[in-house]
Each structure stands twice: as C-alpha cells, then as structure tokens.
Motif scaffolding. Structure first.
Motif, PDB file in Angstrom:
ATOM      1  N   ALA A 218      42.454  -8.647   7.247  1.00  0.00           N
ATOM      2  CA  ALA A 218      43.316  -9.289   6.231  1.00  0.00           C
ATOM      3  C   ALA A 218      43.527  -8.168   5.253  1.00  0.00           C
ATOM      4  CB  ALA A 218      42.550 -10.328   5.945  1.00  0.00           C
ATOM      5  N   ASP A 219      44.768  -8.339   4.791  1.00  0.00           N
ATOM      6  CA  ASP A 219      45.289  -7.349   3.695  1.00  0.00           C
ATOM      7  C   ASP A 219      44.882  -8.006   2.438  1.00  0.00           C
ATOM      8  OD1 ASP A 219      47.195  -9.209   3.482  1.00  0.00           O
ATOM      9  OD2 ASP A 219      48.836  -8.101   4.334  1.00  0.00           O
ATOM     10  N   ALA A 220      45.130  -7.298   1.462  1.00  0.00           N
ATOM     11  CA  ALA A 220      45.070  -7.698  -0.044  1.00  0.00           C
ATOM     12  C   ALA A 220      45.660  -9.022  -0.503  1.00  0.00           C
ATOM     13  CB  ALA A 220      45.501  -6.638  -1.126  1.00  0.00           C
ATOM     14  N   GLU A 221      46.962  -9.431   0.343  1.00  0.00           N
ATOM     15  CA  GLU A 221      47.601 -10.605   0.240  1.00  0.00           C
ATOM     16  C   GLU A 221      47.016 -11.713   1.006  1.00  0.00           C
ATOM     17  OE1 GLU A 221      51.660  -9.602   0.826  1.00  0.00           O
ATOM     18  OE2 GLU A 221      51.805  -8.109  -0.755  1.00  0.00           O
ATOM     19  N   GLY A 222      46.173 -11.665   1.782  1.00  0.00           N
ATOM     20  CA  GLY A 222      45.422 -12.567   2.375  1.00  0.00           C
ATOM     21  C   GLY A 222      46.011 -12.785   3.866  1.00  0.00           C
ATOM     22  N   ARG A 223      46.876 -12.030   4.484  1.00  0.00           N
ATOM     23  CA  ARG A 223      47.390 -12.222   5.670  1.00  0.00           C
ATOM     24  C   ARG A 223      46.723 -11.767   6.673  1.00  0.00           C
ATOM     25  NH1 ARG A 223      53.280  -9.377   4.093  1.00  0.00           N
ATOM     26  NH2 ARG A 223      51.447  -7.875   3.331  1.00  0.00           N
ATOM     27  N   VAL A 224      46.194 -12.421   7.458  1.00  0.00           N
ATOM     28  CA  VAL A 224      45.522 -12.103   8.664  1.00  0.00           C
ATOM     29  C   VAL A 224      46.161 -11.711   9.945  1.00  0.00           C
ATOM     30  CG1 VAL A 224      43.393 -13.013  10.216  1.00  0.00           C
ATOM     31  CG2 VAL A 224      43.560 -13.859   7.791  1.00  0.00           C
ATOM     32  N   PHE A 225      45.512 -10.633  10.529  1.00  0.00           N
ATOM     33  CA  PHE A 225      46.471  -9.933  11.817  1.00  0.00           C
ATOM     34  C   PHE A 225      45.358  -9.156  12.553  1.00  0.00           C
ATOM     35  CE2 PHE A 225      46.843  -7.004   8.346  1.00  0.00           C
ATOM     36  CZ  PHE A 225      46.691  -5.914   8.558  1.00  0.00           C
ATOM     37  N   SER A 226      45.883  -8.869  13.780  1.00  0.00           N
ATOM     38  CA  SER A 226      45.005  -8.070  14.717  1.00  0.00           C
ATOM     39  C   SER A 226      45.709  -6.758  14.618  1.00  0.00           C
ATOM     40  CB  SER A 226      45.174  -8.592  15.937  1.00  0.00           C
ATOM     41  OG  SER A 226      44.492  -9.682  16.074  1.00  0.00           O
ATOM     42  N   HIS A 227      44.875  -5.518  14.675  1.00  0.00           N
ATOM     43  CA  HIS A 227      45.232  -4.219  14.658  1.00  0.00           C
ATOM     44  C   HIS A 227      44.288  -3.282  15.633  1.00  0.00           C
ATOM     45  CE1 HIS A 227      46.269  -0.421  12.836  1.00  0.00           C
ATOM     46  NE2 HIS A 227      44.867   0.049  12.691  1.00  0.00           N
ATOM     47  N   VAL A 228      45.070  -2.210  16.307  1.00  0.00           N
ATOM     48  CA  VAL A 228      44.384  -1.305  17.266  1.00  0.00           C
ATOM     49  C   VAL A 228      44.134  -0.235  16.423  1.00  0.00           C
ATOM     50  CG1 VAL A 228      44.137  -0.079  19.211  1.00  0.00           C
ATOM     51  CG2 VAL A 228      45.162  -2.487  19.208  1.00  0.00           C
TER      52      VAL A 228
ATOM     53  N   ALA B 218      35.497   3.253  12.871  1.00  0.00           N
ATOM     54  CA  ALA B 218      36.686   2.354  12.795  1.00  0.00           C
ATOM     55  C   ALA B 218      36.603   1.347  11.580  1.00  0.00           C
ATOM     56  CB  ALA B 218      36.741   1.628  14.202  1.00  0.00           C
ATOM     57  N   ARG B 219      35.283   0.887  11.402  1.00  0.00           N
ATOM     58  CA  ARG B 219      35.379   0.033  10.162  1.00  0.00           C
ATOM     59  C   ARG B 219      35.314   0.765   9.014  1.00  0.00           C
ATOM     60  NH1 ARG B 219      32.703  -4.745  10.168  1.00  0.00           N
ATOM     61  NH2 ARG B 219      31.702  -5.593  12.351  1.00  0.00           N
ATOM     62  N   GLN B 220      34.778   2.284   8.716  1.00  0.00           N
ATOM     63  CA  GLN B 220      35.285   2.852   7.558  1.00  0.00           C
ATOM     64  C   GLN B 220      36.617   3.135   7.371  1.00  0.00           C
ATOM     65  OE1 GLN B 220      32.341   3.764   5.452  1.00  0.00           O
ATOM     66  NE2 GLN B 220      34.409   4.045   4.245  1.00  0.00           N
ATOM     67  N   LYS B 221      37.281   3.362   8.346  1.00  0.00           N
ATOM     68  CA  LYS B 221      38.815   3.558   8.050  1.00  0.00           C
ATOM     69  C   LYS B 221      39.567   2.306   7.738  1.00  0.00           C
ATOM     70  CE  LYS B 221      39.695   7.248  11.787  1.00  0.00           C
ATOM     71  NZ  LYS B 221      40.305   7.708  12.894  1.00  0.00           N
ATOM     72  N   LEU B 222      39.121   1.127   8.023  1.00  0.00           N
ATOM     73  CA  LEU B 222      39.683  -0.095   7.898  1.00  0.00           C
ATOM     74  C   LEU B 222      39.332  -0.288   6.261  1.00  0.00           C
ATOM     75  CD1 LEU B 222      39.188  -2.156  11.117  1.00  0.00           C
ATOM     76  CD2 LEU B 222      41.419  -1.351  10.328  1.00  0.00           C
ATOM     77  N   THR B 223      37.930   0.108   5.869  1.00  0.00           N
ATOM     78  CA  THR B 223      37.644  -0.139   4.615  1.00  0.00           C
ATOM     79  C   THR B 223      38.454   0.580   3.665  1.00  0.00           C
ATOM     80  OG1 THR B 223      35.408  -0.742   5.382  1.00  0.00           O
ATOM     81  CG2 THR B 223      35.554  -0.417   3.136  1.00  0.00           C
ATOM     82  N   ASP B 224      38.580   1.785   4.023  1.00  0.00           N
ATOM     83  CA  ASP B 224      39.085   2.877   3.127  1.00  0.00           C
ATOM     84  C   ASP B 224      40.672   2.546   2.822  1.00  0.00           C
ATOM     85  OD1 ASP B 224      36.938   4.231   3.045  1.00  0.00           O
ATOM     86  OD2 ASP B 224      37.553   5.822   4.544  1.00  0.00           O
ATOM     87  N   ARG B 225      41.150   1.970   3.817  1.00  0.00           N
ATOM     88  CA  ARG B 225      42.626   1.454   3.414  1.00  0.00           C
ATOM     89  C   ARG B 225      42.573  -0.031   2.740  1.00  0.00           C
ATOM     90  NH1 ARG B 225      43.647   3.130   8.861  1.00  0.00           N
ATOM     91  NH2 ARG B 225      43.682   1.011   9.696  1.00  0.00           N
ATOM     92  N   GLY B 226      41.599  -0.517   2.448  1.00  0.00           N
ATOM     93  CA  GLY B 226      41.679  -1.871   1.645  1.00  0.00           C
ATOM     94  C   GLY B 226      41.831  -3.029   2.318  1.00  0.00           C
TER      95      GLY B 226
END
Length: 404
Positions: free
Chosen positions: A9-19, A28-36
């Motif tokens: 989910a992004d900062a606006e609360g939108r939930v989506f799937s991503h590869v 992979a988790r760290q990359k996602l966390t770094d992008r907020g």
C-alpha cells in the motif's frame, strides 16, 4: 536475482500488487520499505509451494514464550530501568533461550540509535500488531500501559486458540485411529482371507465378495481414486493460498451451514480484538485498521477491511465502510455503530470480540459433542462390516456342517 510478488500500500492507502526484482526476500522487503510502501505480503514468484515452505520457516514469534518475554520486559520498564538496560538483561536472562539472540539483535539496533518500534519491525519475526502497538506507546509516552493492553490481548488470543485446539484433539485422534485400523485390515488381514476363500473355491456371500473386490481385486483403482482426491485436495489448498483463490474459497467456506458462520465470527473476533488493542494503546483509527488488516487470516475479510480502511480515510464512518461488502455480521456492525456514536469504539470492539469468542467456543463444544458419538458409531459400523464380511463365510460353513 529473483522476482517477488508483493502486495503493498502507498502513502495514500491504495493497495496494489507489484513485482520486485531482488536477490532475497529480505532485500525485496528492504527495497519496498525504502520507497515508503506499506508491506502486506512478499512471496517468491517461483511458485506457491516455495512460498509456503518459506513462510513455515519464517513463522512469526508467538505463544507462551513471547507472552512471558513481554511480561518480563514490561516489569523491568515499570521498575524504572531504561529500555536499553532492560534489553541487556533480557538478552542474557530471558526465560526462553531461543528468544535471546533475537532480543540481542533488537538491543543492538536500539544501541545504534533506532527506536524500539523500528528495531522490532526490522527484526522481521514480530507481528505488525506488536510493532505498531510499541510505536503507539512511544508516541504517547505510555509504553508500559500499551504493553499491558498488548499482554492482555495476547493472553486472550492464545487462550482462545488453545481452547479450540483442545476441543478438536479428540475428534482428530478418533479419525487417526480409525484410519490406522482400516489400513491394517485392508493391507494385512483381508488379502489373507481372500486367498483362503479362493483356495476353498466356495460361493461367497455378497458382502464378502464386495469387500474383497474393493480391497483386493480393484485395489489399484481404489488407490488411484484416493490419490486423485489427494492431488485435488492439494491443488485446492495451493489455489486457496492465492489472492483470488483464497477470496473465492473463503466466500464458499463462510456460506457453509453452521460451520461457515462460526469460522466468520472467529475471524471477526480476532480482528475486533486486534483493532481494540491498537486503539486503546493510542494508535489512530486508520493506522490501526491497516495493521489489523495485516493480522487477518481470511483473504476475503482482509480484502473487505482493506477497502473499508480506504473509505474511512476518505471520511466514511467505520460501520458503513465495513457494511459495504456485506461480509461482516449485522450484530458486529450495530455494536460498532453504537461505539462510534458514543465515542467508545475501543470498548465496543472488545465487547464484539468477547461475544463472538464465547459464541465460537459454545458452537465448537456443541459440534464436538455431536461429532464424537457420530464418529464412534461410524467407526464401529465400518469395522463391524469388515469383520462380519470376512467371517460370514466361516459362519456359513459351520452352519452347513452342523446341518449336514
């Protein structure tokens, strides 16, 4: 370099799937966390089975050991010890030796300057509910109080699960014993009787012929049918682990008579107690909903609460948002509406959890009280059919010999 299917989910609360391309799950988790991004799940794209194996090995910490750890940690903080000193003591003297390396890891990160909630989240073995509760305690300046709420939540959740498991032990034991007995009769006893009767070359009664045909003459066909059912069951299980499959399977489960309603209410009780714990600890409603969503096992209910979270963020009331998909029980929605109107949402959610937990316990106890004798009767009749079918020709010979 592998690929990972991520639900975020992004900062606006939108939930989506991503590869995400990464060398490991942690990367992979760290990359996602770094992008907020807020992480719901990360799975290898290599297949569901690999994801299941990895989830089993990376299971989150819980149970009695974790409960005792929190009690010890909270006692030390209440005694006036700084967090770092309390972690030092627990790293050396925690009652569970297997938790000490994890505590040491958390302590080292706190010593490096990170907050306790950040250190707990980065450890990767604690639930999102726990790290969010600690974050709320840090922000409110009432960490011991929040830990009290969390410990109470742990006690109740663990107790409910233990009661359910204890209730199901006896039926599972009965089924296991029945399978062992029938397997022994089919593989060892019936073939010997079949050879005996063929050597005697006599006319067998219909039950005996049917039993021998199924277990000896057509054994490969019967085993093949059982194998196909097992493969189908595994296929359904793996399909149910996917997002779409899990949602469809949950919808089917929740529509089952008696059992479906019980399963749904158990999930709603867990969600309500988790959200109540977070709100009582000072977590804002939207953040609490996001974290409680992550703790829901049912994919259908998780999707419902996730969409409701977005509606609440846009200004909708919680009970209206949860009612939009028609999944939540009416009584729970009514109680949540009263809680919102009176400004006592957290206590009302606790009441919802307590009510449904009690109802689930009563229903399970009633189901088991019915299932146990039914299983015993079925087992007795089935084994009796096998034994009578085997010995019926012998009784016939005895009767013929006596008459002659």
């Amino acid at each position: 370099m592998g690929e990972f299917v991520c639900r975020v989910a992004d900062a606006e609360g939108r939930v989506f799937s991503h590869v995400e391309a990464a060398g490991s799950l942690d990367e992979a988790r760290q990359k996602l966390t770094d992008r907020g991004l807020y992480i719901y799940s990360v799975e290898s794209r290599g297949g569901r089975l690999a994801g299941l194996v990895r989830r089993r090995s990376d299971r989150q910490i819980g149970g009695s050991d974790f409960l005792i750890l929190n009690q010890q940690f909270n006692t030390l903080i209440k005694a006036g010890l700084p967090i770092l000193r309390a972690l030092d003591l627990l790293a050396d003297r925690a009652s569970s030796p297997k938790l000490r390396p994890i505590i040491s890891q958390v302590r080292d990160r706190v010593r490096e300057g990170k907050s306790l909630s950040e250190a707990v989240a980065e450890a990767g073995v604690f639930s999102k509910v726990y790290s969010t509760a600690i974050l709320a305690g840090e922000k409110s300046g009432n960490l011991p109080g929040v830990l009290d709420y969390y410990i109470a939540y742990q006690r109740v959740s663990t107790g409910v699960r233990k009661k359910i498991l204890a209730t199901l032990v006896y039926p599972v034991l009965l089924i296991s014993v029945a399978i062992i007995i029938v397997a022994y009769l089919v593989t060892a006893v019936i073939p010997k009787f079949a050879l005996l009767y063929r050597d005697l070359n006599v006319q067998l009664p219909t039950p005996t012929r049917l039993l021998i045909a199924l277990t000896v003459d057509y054994r490969l066909f019967v085993l093949g049918a059982i194998a196909l059912m097992a493969v189908a069951a595994v296929g359904v299980f793996l399909w149910s682990r996917s997002e779409d499959g899990g949602t469809a399977f949950d919808r089917f489960k929740f529509r089952l008579p008696i059992i479906g309603d019980t399963l749904l209410k158990f999930q709603v009780a867990q969600f309500s107690r988790t959200l109540a714990t977070l709100l009582t600890g000072g977590t804002p409603l939207v953040a609490g909903l996001q974290t409680a969503t992550d703790a829901i096992a049912s994919k259908l209910l998780r999707s419902t609460v996730s969409q409701a979270t977005q509606m609440v963020r846009e200004g909708e009331s919680l009970h209206v948002a949860l009612a939009s998909k028609g999944i939540m029980p009416e009584m729970a929605l009514d109680m949540i509406e009263v809680g919102e109107s009176s400004g006592a949402l957290s206590p009302m959610l606790t009441s919802v959890a307590e009510f449904y937990e009690e109802e689930v316990n009563i229903r399970l106890s009633a189901l088991v009280a019915v299932i146990e004798p039914v299983l015993l009767i079925f087992m007795g009749l089935f084994v009796a059919f096998i034994l009578i079918s085997l010995y019926l020709p012998i009784f016939s010979f005895s009767m013929t010999g006596t008459t002659g």
